[in-house]
Structures are given as structure tokens and as C-alpha cells.
Design a protein around this motif. Structure first.
Motif, PDB file in Angstrom:
ATOM      1  N   MET A   1      63.055  16.027  33.914  1.00  0.00           N
ATOM      2  CA  MET A   1      63.647  15.250  32.841  1.00  0.00           C
ATOM      3  C   MET A   1      63.820  13.788  33.272  1.00  0.00           C
ATOM      4  O   MET A   1      62.872  13.064  33.181  1.00  0.00           O
ATOM      5  CB  MET A   1      64.975  15.873  32.409  1.00  0.00           C
ATOM      6  N   PRO A   2      64.995  13.368  33.717  1.00  0.00           N
ATOM      7  CA  PRO A   2      65.130  11.956  34.107  1.00  0.00           C
ATOM      8  C   PRO A   2      64.293  11.636  35.340  1.00  0.00           C
ATOM      9  O   PRO A   2      64.251  12.416  36.287  1.00  0.00           O
ATOM     10  CB  PRO A   2      66.623  11.817  34.442  1.00  0.00           C
ATOM     11  N   ARG A   3      63.625  10.485  35.293  1.00  0.00           N
ATOM     12  CA  ARG A   3      62.793  10.082  36.432  1.00  0.00           C
ATOM     13  C   ARG A   3      63.209   8.747  37.027  1.00  0.00           C
ATOM     14  O   ARG A   3      62.837   8.437  38.139  1.00  0.00           O
ATOM     15  CB  ARG A   3      61.325  10.020  36.005  1.00  0.00           C
ATOM     16  N   THR A   4      63.930   7.955  36.245  1.00  0.00           N
ATOM     17  CA  THR A   4      64.391   6.664  36.751  1.00  0.00           C
ATOM     18  C   THR A   4      65.912   6.700  36.880  1.00  0.00           C
ATOM     19  O   THR A   4      66.580   7.574  36.326  1.00  0.00           O
ATOM     20  CB  THR A   4      63.997   5.513  35.798  1.00  0.00           C
ATOM     21  N   LYS A   5      66.465   5.729  37.577  1.00  0.00           N
ATOM     22  CA  LYS A   5      67.924   5.653  37.752  1.00  0.00           C
ATOM     23  C   LYS A   5      68.607   5.481  36.392  1.00  0.00           C
ATOM     24  O   LYS A   5      69.625   6.123  36.123  1.00  0.00           O
ATOM     25  CB  LYS A   5      68.272   4.496  38.695  1.00  0.00           C
ATOM     26  N   LEU A   6      68.050   4.625  35.527  1.00  0.00           N
ATOM     27  CA  LEU A   6      68.627   4.446  34.194  1.00  0.00           C
ATOM     28  C   LEU A   6      68.613   5.759  33.421  1.00  0.00           C
ATOM     29  O   LEU A   6      69.603   6.124  32.778  1.00  0.00           O
ATOM     30  CB  LEU A   6      67.864   3.365  33.412  1.00  0.00           C
ATOM     31  N   GLN A   7      67.497   6.475  33.475  1.00  0.00           N
ATOM     32  CA  GLN A   7      67.408   7.761  32.786  1.00  0.00           C
ATOM     33  C   GLN A   7      68.432   8.749  33.335  1.00  0.00           C
ATOM     34  O   GLN A   7      69.070   9.482  32.574  1.00  0.00           O
ATOM     35  CB  GLN A   7      65.999   8.340  32.895  1.00  0.00           C
ATOM     36  N   GLU A   8      68.606   8.779  34.648  1.00  0.00           N
ATOM     37  CA  GLU A   8      69.605   9.668  35.256  1.00  0.00           C
ATOM     38  C   GLU A   8      70.996   9.356  34.740  1.00  0.00           C
ATOM     39  O   GLU A   8      71.766  10.265  34.423  1.00  0.00           O
ATOM     40  CB  GLU A   8      69.612   9.515  36.781  1.00  0.00           C
ATOM     41  N   ILE A   9      71.325   8.073  34.665  1.00  0.00           N
ATOM     42  CA  ILE A   9      72.660   7.673  34.220  1.00  0.00           C
ATOM     43  C   ILE A   9      72.868   8.022  32.746  1.00  0.00           C
ATOM     44  O   ILE A   9      73.912   8.570  32.373  1.00  0.00           O
ATOM     45  CB  ILE A   9      72.900   6.176  34.494  1.00  0.00           C
ATOM     46  N   VAL A  10      71.883   7.719  31.916  1.00  0.00           N
ATOM     47  CA  VAL A  10      72.001   8.036  30.483  1.00  0.00           C
ATOM     48  C   VAL A  10      72.137   9.544  30.287  1.00  0.00           C
ATOM     49  O   VAL A  10      73.000  10.003  29.523  1.00  0.00           O
ATOM     50  CB  VAL A  10      70.801   7.469  29.683  1.00  0.00           C
ATOM     51  N   TYR A  11      71.319  10.323  30.978  1.00  0.00           N
ATOM     52  CA  TYR A  11      71.387  11.787  30.880  1.00  0.00           C
ATOM     53  C   TYR A  11      72.772  12.275  31.317  1.00  0.00           C
ATOM     54  O   TYR A  11      73.394  13.105  30.636  1.00  0.00           O
ATOM     55  CB  TYR A  11      70.299  12.417  31.740  1.00  0.00           C
ATOM     56  N   ALA A  12      73.285  11.746  32.402  1.00  0.00           N
ATOM     57  CA  ALA A  12      74.600  12.152  32.913  1.00  0.00           C
ATOM     58  C   ALA A  12      75.713  11.773  31.942  1.00  0.00           C
ATOM     59  O   ALA A  12      76.653  12.549  31.733  1.00  0.00           O
ATOM     60  CB  ALA A  12      74.845  11.533  34.285  1.00  0.00           C
ATOM     61  N   VAL A  13      75.628  10.597  31.345  1.00  0.00           N
ATOM     62  CA  VAL A  13      76.647  10.164  30.382  1.00  0.00           C
ATOM     63  C   VAL A  13      76.627  11.077  29.158  1.00  0.00           C
ATOM     64  O   VAL A  13      77.692  11.517  28.685  1.00  0.00           O
ATOM     65  CB  VAL A  13      76.445   8.687  29.981  1.00  0.00           C
ATOM     66  N   LEU A  14      75.438  11.372  28.647  1.00  0.00           N
ATOM     67  CA  LEU A  14      75.336  12.262  27.483  1.00  0.00           C
ATOM     68  C   LEU A  14      75.898  13.650  27.805  1.00  0.00           C
ATOM     69  O   LEU A  14      76.681  14.214  27.034  1.00  0.00           O
ATOM     70  CB  LEU A  14      73.877  12.382  27.019  1.00  0.00           C
ATOM     71  N   MET A  15      75.488  14.204  28.931  1.00  0.00           N
ATOM     72  CA  MET A  15      75.941  15.540  29.316  1.00  0.00           C
ATOM     73  C   MET A  15      77.450  15.551  29.520  1.00  0.00           C
ATOM     74  O   MET A  15      78.140  16.458  29.047  1.00  0.00           O
ATOM     75  CB  MET A  15      75.220  16.000  30.579  1.00  0.00           C
ATOM     76  N   THR A  16      77.959  14.545  30.193  1.00  0.00           N
ATOM     77  CA  THR A  16      79.396  14.451  30.431  1.00  0.00           C
ATOM     78  C   THR A  16      80.156  14.387  29.114  1.00  0.00           C
ATOM     79  O   THR A  16      81.118  15.126  28.901  1.00  0.00           O
ATOM     80  CB  THR A  16      79.715  13.207  31.285  1.00  0.00           C
TER      81      THR A  16
ATOM     82  N   ARG B   1      65.192  13.075  25.134  1.00  0.00           N
ATOM     83  CA  ARG B   1      63.773  12.910  24.774  1.00  0.00           C
ATOM     84  C   ARG B   1      63.606  11.916  23.637  1.00  0.00           C
ATOM     85  O   ARG B   1      62.640  11.155  23.600  1.00  0.00           O
ATOM     86  CB  ARG B   1      63.156  14.259  24.397  1.00  0.00           C
ATOM     87  N   THR B   2      64.542  11.903  22.696  1.00  0.00           N
ATOM     88  CA  THR B   2      64.477  10.972  21.567  1.00  0.00           C
ATOM     89  C   THR B   2      64.688   9.535  22.039  1.00  0.00           C
ATOM     90  O   THR B   2      63.949   8.635  21.655  1.00  0.00           O
ATOM     91  CB  THR B   2      65.531  11.352  20.502  1.00  0.00           C
ATOM     92  N   ILE B   3      65.680   9.326  22.890  1.00  0.00           N
ATOM     93  CA  ILE B   3      65.992   7.981  23.386  1.00  0.00           C
ATOM     94  C   ILE B   3      64.845   7.427  24.232  1.00  0.00           C
ATOM     95  O   ILE B   3      64.477   6.265  24.111  1.00  0.00           O
ATOM     96  CB  ILE B   3      67.303   7.993  24.206  1.00  0.00           C
ATOM     97  N   PHE B   4      64.272   8.265  25.085  1.00  0.00           N
ATOM     98  CA  PHE B   4      63.259   7.806  26.040  1.00  0.00           C
ATOM     99  C   PHE B   4      61.858   8.286  25.677  1.00  0.00           C
ATOM    100  O   PHE B   4      61.008   8.403  26.555  1.00  0.00           O
ATOM    101  CB  PHE B   4      63.626   8.274  27.456  1.00  0.00           C
ATOM    102  N   LYS B   5      61.607   8.519  24.415  1.00  0.00           N
ATOM    103  CA  LYS B   5      60.327   9.076  23.977  1.00  0.00           C
ATOM    104  C   LYS B   5      59.124   8.305  24.520  1.00  0.00           C
ATOM    105  O   LYS B   5      58.232   8.877  25.114  1.00  0.00           O
ATOM    106  CB  LYS B   5      60.264   9.135  22.452  1.00  0.00           C
ATOM    107  N   GLY B   6      59.115   7.006  24.351  1.00  0.00           N
ATOM    108  CA  GLY B   6      57.988   6.191  24.813  1.00  0.00           C
ATOM    109  C   GLY B   6      57.814   6.259  26.320  1.00  0.00           C
ATOM    110  O   GLY B   6      56.695   6.403  26.825  1.00  0.00           O
ATOM    111  N   GLN B   7      58.906   6.160  27.053  1.00  0.00           N
ATOM    112  CA  GLN B   7      58.839   6.205  28.513  1.00  0.00           C
ATOM    113  C   GLN B   7      58.374   7.569  29.010  1.00  0.00           C
ATOM    114  O   GLN B   7      57.590   7.651  29.952  1.00  0.00           O
ATOM    115  CB  GLN B   7      60.209   5.890  29.122  1.00  0.00           C
ATOM    116  N   ILE B   8      58.871   8.633  28.386  1.00  0.00           N
ATOM    117  CA  ILE B   8      58.495   9.987  28.804  1.00  0.00           C
ATOM    118  C   ILE B   8      57.008  10.222  28.565  1.00  0.00           C
ATOM    119  O   ILE B   8      56.307  10.771  29.415  1.00  0.00           O
ATOM    120  CB  ILE B   8      59.364  11.044  28.080  1.00  0.00           C
ATOM    121  N   GLU B   9      56.510   9.773  27.407  1.00  0.00           N
ATOM    122  CA  GLU B   9      55.072   9.934  27.111  1.00  0.00           C
ATOM    123  C   GLU B   9      54.234   9.131  28.104  1.00  0.00           C
ATOM    124  O   GLU B   9      53.208   9.604  28.580  1.00  0.00           O
ATOM    125  CB  GLU B   9      54.786   9.494  25.679  1.00  0.00           C
ATOM    126  N   LYS B  10      54.671   7.935  28.420  1.00  0.00           N
ATOM    127  CA  LYS B  10      53.959   7.081  29.383  1.00  0.00           C
ATOM    128  C   LYS B  10      53.964   7.736  30.771  1.00  0.00           C
ATOM    129  O   LYS B  10      52.920   7.767  31.441  1.00  0.00           O
ATOM    130  CB  LYS B  10      54.588   5.699  29.442  1.00  0.00           C
TER     131      LYS B  10
END
Length: 163
Positions: free
Chosen positions: A1-16, A147-156
């Protein structure tokens, strides 16, 4: 799922946010003998305390330990993806529930000399809710939002890893 530091933080904030939201509603309802409009306000008020505590405990500690434990039980890429997701979620709940129950007991329950008993009771009461909420609702919701927030990055990233 998250691959960058920003993605990790966003994922953690959402989950939290979504885990604390549900657990605060649940615990407030238990304390009040049922959920009321007043209970929603109390739960939101307690979230101001519990969201930062949960984020710190999860992001800086448990998110480092949980994958190591989970991936001794399943192997991403070899085992079905759903098994990897469920095992990772279950291990995370097994780690986070006692930790967050500790903080909730300490902050909200004023147990005095009965701390150990109240903390263990809190774990037992919270664990089934936390596990079911994580596996059936929060996890799928957060993965969808991520996946919705990072759709473009995930596809790339997917295209780069295949190419």
C-alpha cells in the motif's frame, strides 16, 4: 500500500482517525449505558486526546513491529493478498488494543490501585470491537480512501514496477 513517507503518514492518519472514532463511540456508549447525542459530543471531545496518542503509538512503534510479526505467518506475493491483509490487521489489533486500552484506562478511568484489573477488563471489552471494526469496516474504508487519494501515484508506481 503506502510506498512513500507521505503515503505512510496519510495512511496512518486515516487509520488512526477512523479506529479512534469507532472505539470512542463504542466506549462512550458502554459508559453511558447506550449511545446518545450527548455521547457523540463526549466521544469527539475524547478524540482530541486519543487521536494523537494512537497516532504516535501506531506510527512510531506498532507499525514497525506488526509487519515483522505478521509476515512470519504469511508471505506477501506467495499467500493470497486477503490473507496477508487479515493477518496484518489482526496482528496490529493484537498490539494496539492493549496499548490503547492502557492509555484509556490511565486517562479516563481513574482506576487507582485497581489499575491492572481495570486495564485487563478494558482490553477484553475493546478487543472484539477493535478486531471486527478493523477487519470488516475500517481497514477496507481506509484502503479505499487511500487508493482514491493517491490514485495517480499508485498507478504510476505500479507501471514503474512492471516496466
Amino acid at each position: 500500500m503506502p510506498r512513500t513517507k507521505l503515503q505512510e503518514i496519510v495512511y496512518a492518519v486515516l487509520m488512526t482517525f477512523f479506529m479512534v472514532l469507532a472505539m470512542e463511540f463504542y466506549n462512550t456508549g458502554l459508559r453511558m449505558g447506550g449511545m446518545t447525542n450527548e455521547g457523540f459530543f463526549m466521544a469527539f471531545s475524547e478524540m482530541r486526546i486519543m487521536v494523537p496518542v494512537c497516532f504516535v503509538m501506531g506510527y512510531f512503534f506498532m507499525d514497525r513491529i506488526a509487519p515483522k510479526i505478521a509476515f512470519k505467518m504469511v508471505t506477501p506475493g506467495e499467500d493470497k493478498e486477503i490473507f496477508c491483509i487479515i493477518v496484518r490487521a489482526a496482528v496490529t489489533v493484537c498490539l494496539m488494543c492493549p496499548v490503547m486500552s492502557f492509555w484509556a484506562t490511565l486517562i479516563f478511568k481513574q482506576p487507582g490501585v485497581q489499575f491492572l484489573a481495570v486495564w485487563l477488563e478494558t482490553i477484553v471489552i475493546n478487543f472484539p470491537m477493535a478486531l471486527c471494526w478493523q477487519i470488516f469496516f475500517c481497514g477496507p474504508l481506509v484502503r479505499f480512501l487511500f487508493r482514491t487519494i493517491f490514485k495517480g501515484q499508485i498507478e504510476k508506481q505500479a507501471a514503474e514496477s512492471q516496466g
